[in-house]
Design a protein around this motif. Structure first.
Motif, PDB file in Angstrom:
ATOM      1  N   ASP A  64       0.839  -1.201   0.000  1.00  0.00           N
ATOM      2  CA  ASP A  64       0.000   0.000   0.000  1.00  0.00           C
ATOM      3  C   ASP A  64       0.873   1.249   0.000  1.00  0.00           C
ATOM      4  O   ASP A  64       1.923   1.289   0.642  1.00  0.00           O
ATOM      5  N   GLY A  65       0.415   2.260  -0.722  1.00  0.00           N
ATOM      6  CA  GLY A  65       1.060   3.568  -0.667  1.00  0.00           C
ATOM      7  C   GLY A  65       0.407   4.379   0.441  1.00  0.00           C
ATOM      8  O   GLY A  65      -0.769   4.191   0.750  1.00  0.00           O
ATOM      9  N   ARG A  66       1.160   5.267   1.056  1.00  0.00           N
ATOM     10  CA  ARG A  66       0.635   6.099   2.142  1.00  0.00           C
ATOM     11  C   ARG A  66       1.241   7.490   2.031  1.00  0.00           C
ATOM     12  O   ARG A  66       2.409   7.638   1.729  1.00  0.00           O
ATOM     13  N   TYR A  67       0.416   8.478   2.317  1.00  0.00           N
ATOM     14  CA  TYR A  67       0.927   9.845   2.384  1.00  0.00           C
ATOM     15  C   TYR A  67       0.076  10.643   3.348  1.00  0.00           C
ATOM     16  O   TYR A  67      -1.075  10.310   3.603  1.00  0.00           O
ATOM     17  N   ARG A  68       0.697  11.659   3.902  1.00  0.00           N
ATOM     18  CA  ARG A  68      -0.029  12.606   4.745  1.00  0.00           C
ATOM     19  C   ARG A  68      -0.267  13.859   3.923  1.00  0.00           C
ATOM     20  O   ARG A  68       0.654  14.381   3.312  1.00  0.00           O
ATOM     21  N   ARG A  69      -1.512  14.300   3.902  1.00  0.00           N
ATOM     22  CA  ARG A  69      -1.886  15.497   3.152  1.00  0.00           C
ATOM     23  C   ARG A  69      -1.272  16.720   3.809  1.00  0.00           C
ATOM     24  O   ARG A  69      -1.332  16.885   5.013  1.00  0.00           O
ATOM     25  N   TYR A  70      -0.646  17.551   2.984  1.00  0.00           N
ATOM     26  CA  TYR A  70      -0.093  18.800   3.504  1.00  0.00           C
ATOM     27  C   TYR A  70      -1.200  19.837   3.543  1.00  0.00           C
ATOM     28  O   TYR A  70      -1.878  20.080   2.539  1.00  0.00           O
ATOM     29  N   ASP A  71      -1.391  20.449   4.699  1.00  0.00           N
ATOM     30  CA  ASP A  71      -2.399  21.494   4.889  1.00  0.00           C
ATOM     31  C   ASP A  71      -1.732  22.839   4.648  1.00  0.00           C
ATOM     32  O   ASP A  71      -0.907  23.282   5.445  1.00  0.00           O
ATOM     33  N   TRP A  72      -2.087  23.504   3.556  1.00  0.00           N
ATOM     34  CA  TRP A  72      -1.441  24.753   3.155  1.00  0.00           C
ATOM     35  C   TRP A  72      -1.773  25.886   4.114  1.00  0.00           C
ATOM     36  O   TRP A  72      -0.975  26.803   4.280  1.00  0.00           O
ATOM     37  N   VAL A  73      -2.928  25.832   4.743  1.00  0.00           N
ATOM     38  CA  VAL A  73      -3.322  26.896   5.676  1.00  0.00           C
ATOM     39  C   VAL A  73      -2.560  26.745   6.994  1.00  0.00           C
ATOM     40  O   VAL A  73      -1.979  27.699   7.512  1.00  0.00           O
ATOM     41  N   GLU A  74      -2.542  25.534   7.534  1.00  0.00           N
ATOM     42  CA  GLU A  74      -1.866  25.261   8.807  1.00  0.00           C
ATOM     43  C   GLU A  74      -0.349  25.132   8.641  1.00  0.00           C
ATOM     44  O   GLU A  74       0.383  25.147   9.624  1.00  0.00           O
ATOM     45  N   ARG A  75       0.093  24.954   7.390  1.00  0.00           N
ATOM     46  CA  ARG A  75       1.504  24.766   7.082  1.00  0.00           C
ATOM     47  C   ARG A  75       2.094  23.573   7.840  1.00  0.00           C
ATOM     48  O   ARG A  75       3.182  23.652   8.416  1.00  0.00           O
ATOM     49  N   ALA A  76       1.342  22.477   7.789  1.00  0.00           N
ATOM     50  CA  ALA A  76       1.760  21.259   8.486  1.00  0.00           C
ATOM     51  C   ALA A  76       1.075  20.059   7.823  1.00  0.00           C
ATOM     52  O   ALA A  76       0.048  20.200   7.160  1.00  0.00           O
ATOM     53  N   TYR A  77       1.663  18.892   8.040  1.00  0.00           N
ATOM     54  CA  TYR A  77       1.027  17.681   7.529  1.00  0.00           C
ATOM     55  C   TYR A  77      -0.193  17.358   8.364  1.00  0.00           C
ATOM     56  O   TYR A  77      -0.215  17.552   9.580  1.00  0.00           O
ATOM     57  N   GLU A  79      -3.936  14.617   7.967  1.00  0.00           N
ATOM     58  CA  GLU A  79      -4.337  13.213   8.032  1.00  0.00           C
ATOM     59  C   GLU A  79      -3.605  12.343   7.000  1.00  0.00           C
ATOM     60  O   GLU A  79      -3.175  12.822   5.964  1.00  0.00           O
ATOM     61  N   GLU A  80      -3.516  11.069   7.331  1.00  0.00           N
ATOM     62  CA  GLU A  80      -2.882  10.108   6.436  1.00  0.00           C
ATOM     63  C   GLU A  80      -3.910   9.553   5.449  1.00  0.00           C
ATOM     64  O   GLU A  80      -5.076   9.358   5.791  1.00  0.00           O
ATOM     65  N   HIS A  81      -3.461   9.301   4.235  1.00  0.00           N
ATOM     66  CA  HIS A  81      -4.275   8.651   3.207  1.00  0.00           C
ATOM     67  C   HIS A  81      -3.557   7.377   2.787  1.00  0.00           C
ATOM     68  O   HIS A  81      -2.332   7.366   2.658  1.00  0.00           O
ATOM     69  N   VAL A  82      -4.324   6.337   2.577  1.00  0.00           N
ATOM     70  CA  VAL A  82      -3.767   5.060   2.131  1.00  0.00           C
ATOM     71  C   VAL A  82      -4.279   4.794   0.719  1.00  0.00           C
ATOM     72  O   VAL A  82      -5.468   4.913   0.441  1.00  0.00           O
ATOM     73  N   VAL A  83      -3.367   4.443  -0.166  1.00  0.00           N
ATOM     74  CA  VAL A  83      -3.721   4.017  -1.513  1.00  0.00           C
ATOM     75  C   VAL A  83      -3.448   2.521  -1.553  1.00  0.00           C
ATOM     76  O   VAL A  83      -2.292   2.098  -1.564  1.00  0.00           O
ATOM     77  N   GLN A  84      -4.507   1.745  -1.507  1.00  0.00           N
ATOM     78  CA  GLN A  84      -4.347   0.303  -1.402  1.00  0.00           C
ATOM     79  C   GLN A  84      -3.791  -0.296  -2.686  1.00  0.00           C
ATOM     80  O   GLN A  84      -4.168   0.099  -3.790  1.00  0.00           O
ATOM     81  N   VAL A  85      -2.913  -1.244  -2.509  1.00  0.00           N
ATOM     82  CA  VAL A  85      -2.290  -1.908  -3.645  1.00  0.00           C
ATOM     83  C   VAL A  85      -3.352  -2.607  -4.500  1.00  0.00           C
ATOM     84  O   VAL A  85      -3.166  -2.772  -5.705  1.00  0.00           O
ATOM     85  N   ALA A  86      -4.479  -2.968  -3.930  1.00  0.00           N
ATOM     86  CA  ALA A  86      -5.545  -3.636  -4.670  1.00  0.00           C
ATOM     87  C   ALA A  86      -6.374  -2.676  -5.523  1.00  0.00           C
ATOM     88  O   ALA A  86      -7.258  -3.109  -6.255  1.00  0.00           O
ATOM     89  N   THR A  87      -6.091  -1.386  -5.463  1.00  0.00           N
ATOM     90  CA  THR A  87      -6.827  -0.406  -6.262  1.00  0.00           C
ATOM     91  C   THR A  87      -6.593  -0.686  -7.749  1.00  0.00           C
ATOM     92  O   THR A  87      -5.452  -0.877  -8.176  1.00  0.00           O
TER      93      THR A  87
END
Length: 172
Positions: A64-77, A79-87
């Motif tokens: 699975d791929g994973r990334y945390r969304r960068y919040d441009w307003v808060e200037r910080a990472y 929530e995490e998002h998972v891109v499942q390998v089964a997609t």
């Protein structure tokens, strides 16, 4: 599939259309490069490296791929998002999606282009006139990025900002 091209060219619109169409044939996830950049100042290079390391690299290795969304307003990472390998279909859209770092990790590279004045008009309509200086600086940064990575030359498909195919010399 990576959908790349300069800011305001129509990548997000195309990705939404692809998500709807591909979603009729299997599970589909759209990853937005805007979620991978660390704000305006970072430019497209950092987002491209994170895309390869966090999402496409793991997927190509069967994880699975994973990334945390960068919040441009808060200037910080955020929530995490998972891109499942089964997609079934993963569509990555945004400036830098077609960086050389993703060579061998994506099956299709789509380039979307539009005239600079139209792109700026679209961007300021979306983000507001207060972002004009950011937009102008970003346009310079992305032009250098695209030259370095030869995204146009490496693209499998070229479209204009209205979804029409573009010939080899920028002509529909």
């Amino acid at each position: 599939m990576c959908v790349d091209g300069p800011a305001g060219s129509g990548k997000t619109t195309l990705a939404a259309q692809l998500e709807g169409e591909l979603g009729r044939h299997g599970s589909t996830v759209v990853v937005h490069m805007d979620d991978l950049y660390e704000g305006w100042e970072a430019g497209p290079s950092g987002g491209a490296a994170r895309l390869a390391e966090w999402v496409l690299g793991p997927l190509s290795a069967g994880r699975d791929g994973r990334y945390r969304r960068y919040d441009w307003v808060e200037r910080a990472y955020a929530e995490e998002h998972v891109v499942q390998v089964a997609t079934d279909y993963v569509v990555v859209e945004g400036c830098g999606a077609g960086a050389r770092a993703v060579d061998g990790l994506a099956t299709l590279l789509v380039w979307v282009e539009a005239p600079d004045d139209e792109r700026l008009r679209r961007g300021l309509a979306r983000d507001g006139q207060s972002e004009r200086e950011h937009w102008l600086r970003w346009m310079v940064d992305e032009a250098a990025f695209y030259t370095e990575h030869d995204v146009v030359g490496r693209a499998d498909v070229r479209l204009d900002g209205w979804g029409r195919p573009v010939g080899q010399h920028g002509q529909p």
